[in-house]
Scaffold this active site. Structure first.
Site, short mmCIF file in Angstrom:
data_model
loop_
_atom_site.label_atom_id
_atom_site.label_comp_id
_atom_site.label_asym_id
_atom_site.label_seq_id
_atom_site.Cartn_x
_atom_site.Cartn_y
_atom_site.Cartn_z
N GLU A 98 0.86 -1.19 0.00
CA GLU A 98 0.00 0.00 0.00
C GLU A 98 0.89 1.24 0.00
O GLU A 98 2.04 1.20 0.46
CB GLU A 98 -0.91 -0.09 1.25
N ASP A 99 0.36 2.34 -0.52
CA ASP A 99 1.17 3.55 -0.59
C ASP A 99 1.33 4.23 0.76
O ASP A 99 2.45 4.57 1.16
CB ASP A 99 0.59 4.54 -1.63
N ASP A 102 -2.97 6.30 6.64
CA ASP A 102 -3.37 7.61 7.16
C ASP A 102 -4.25 7.37 8.39
O ASP A 102 -3.71 7.15 9.48
CB ASP A 102 -4.10 8.33 6.00
N PHE A 151 -0.20 16.94 3.16
CA PHE A 151 -0.69 16.23 2.00
C PHE A 151 0.45 15.98 1.02
O PHE A 151 1.09 16.91 0.53
CB PHE A 151 -1.84 16.96 1.30
N ARG A 164 1.21 11.52 -9.74
CA ARG A 164 1.66 10.15 -9.44
C ARG A 164 3.02 9.86 -10.05
O ARG A 164 3.76 9.01 -9.58
CB ARG A 164 0.68 9.12 -9.99
P1 IMP Z 1 -6.67 5.72 5.34
O1 IMP Z 1 -7.79 4.74 5.14
O2 IMP Z 1 -7.17 6.98 5.99
O3 IMP Z 1 -5.50 5.15 6.05
O4 IMP Z 1 -6.27 6.22 3.93
C1 IMP Z 1 -5.33 5.67 3.15
C2 IMP Z 1 -5.51 6.18 1.74
O5 IMP Z 1 -5.75 7.60 1.70
C3 IMP Z 1 -4.25 5.98 0.96
O6 IMP Z 1 -4.25 4.72 0.32
C4 IMP Z 1 -4.27 7.12 -0.02
O7 IMP Z 1 -4.99 6.73 -1.17
C5 IMP Z 1 -5.01 8.21 0.68
N1 IMP Z 1 -4.09 9.21 1.28
C6 IMP Z 1 -3.86 9.44 2.58
N2 IMP Z 1 -2.97 10.43 2.78
C7 IMP Z 1 -2.60 10.83 1.53
C8 IMP Z 1 -1.67 11.83 1.07
O8 IMP Z 1 -0.98 12.56 1.81
N3 IMP Z 1 -1.56 11.94 -0.29
C9 IMP Z 1 -2.27 11.15 -1.16
N4 IMP Z 1 -3.14 10.22 -0.76
C10 IMP Z 1 -3.30 10.05 0.58
MG MG Z 2 -4.79 4.29 -1.61
#
Ligand code: IMP
Ligand code: MG
Length: 181
Positions: A98-99, A102, A151, A164
């Site tokens: 996963e990238d 958050d 961000f 990207r």
């Molecule tokens: P989570 O479910 O809140 O942990 O969100 C994870 C997803 O939110 C990641 O897979 C990203 O797609 C997106 N995301 C969270 N922070 C960022 C950021 O700083 N830049 C771009 N995408 C983000």
């Molecule tokens: Mg994502």
């Protein structure tokens, strides 16, 4: 052009490459020399996945899933997960890639969804972790970098489908997403 939208570079391409290289070694040490099913979470993980699997060596089967959250819909926070193509995981060693983590809701949901498919093991690797933002108690087995609550774009991460293709991970100027210029 994309460059003027960048506040500052947080991680250079070289720093990322070094870290991905050592992560791959750590992951192989943990999982051994057998086959790994690397499951990338579309779309943000595609660059990290591409670099990581080339460093893993051995037998690696590359697969993808899609995870979309609808935070502002009628059912806020609902996460929809679906395979992108064939995904048979029963009895196999899965590495979910996963990238960024958050709030943690995506990774938590993805891990639960993968578990239901009967793998022998699940290991998670995320490039970036924003620990300050966590809302659910989940942590990845392997983390590339802990990052501040800003961000970020680049190396697979997007804002509205852009950036990207940047080689670095960078902080996006607030004016870009606050609608000013
Ligand atoms: P989570 O479910 O809140 O942990 O969100 C994870 C997803 O939110 C990641 O897979 C990203 O797609 C997106 N995301 C969270 N922070 C960022 C950021 O700083 N830049 C771009 N995408 C983000
Ligand atoms: Mg994502």
């Amino acid at each position: 052009m994309a460059e003027k939208d960048i506040e500052r570079v947080l991680l250079t391409a070289d720093e990322i490459a070094d870290r991905v290289n050592s992560l791959a070694g750590e992951i192989r040490s943990r999982l051994g020399d057998g086959e790994i099913v690397a499951v990338g979470v579309l779309t943000g993980a595609f660059v990290f996945l591409a670099d990581l699997v080339r460093r893993l060596g051995g037998n690696v089967d590359v697969r993808f899933l899609r995870a979309a959250s609808y935070r502002d819909g009628t059912r806020p926070g609902e996460l929809r997960i679906e395979p992108a193509g064939d995904l048979s995981l029963a009895g196999r060693d899965v590495l979910v890639v996963e990238d960024i983590v958050d709030t943690g809701k995506s990774l938590e949901g993805i891990l639960r969804w993968l578990q239901e498919r009967g793998p022998r093991s699940i290991t998670s690797a995320v490039l970036l972790d924003k620990p300050d933002r966590r809302e659910v108690d989940v942590s990845a087995d392997f983390v590339g970098f802990e990052v501040p609550d800003e961000f970020l774009v680049g190396y697979g991460l997007d804002y509205a489908g852009r950036y990207r293709n940047l080689s670095s991970v960078a902080v996006l100027r607030r004016s870009v997403y606050e609608g000013r210029d």
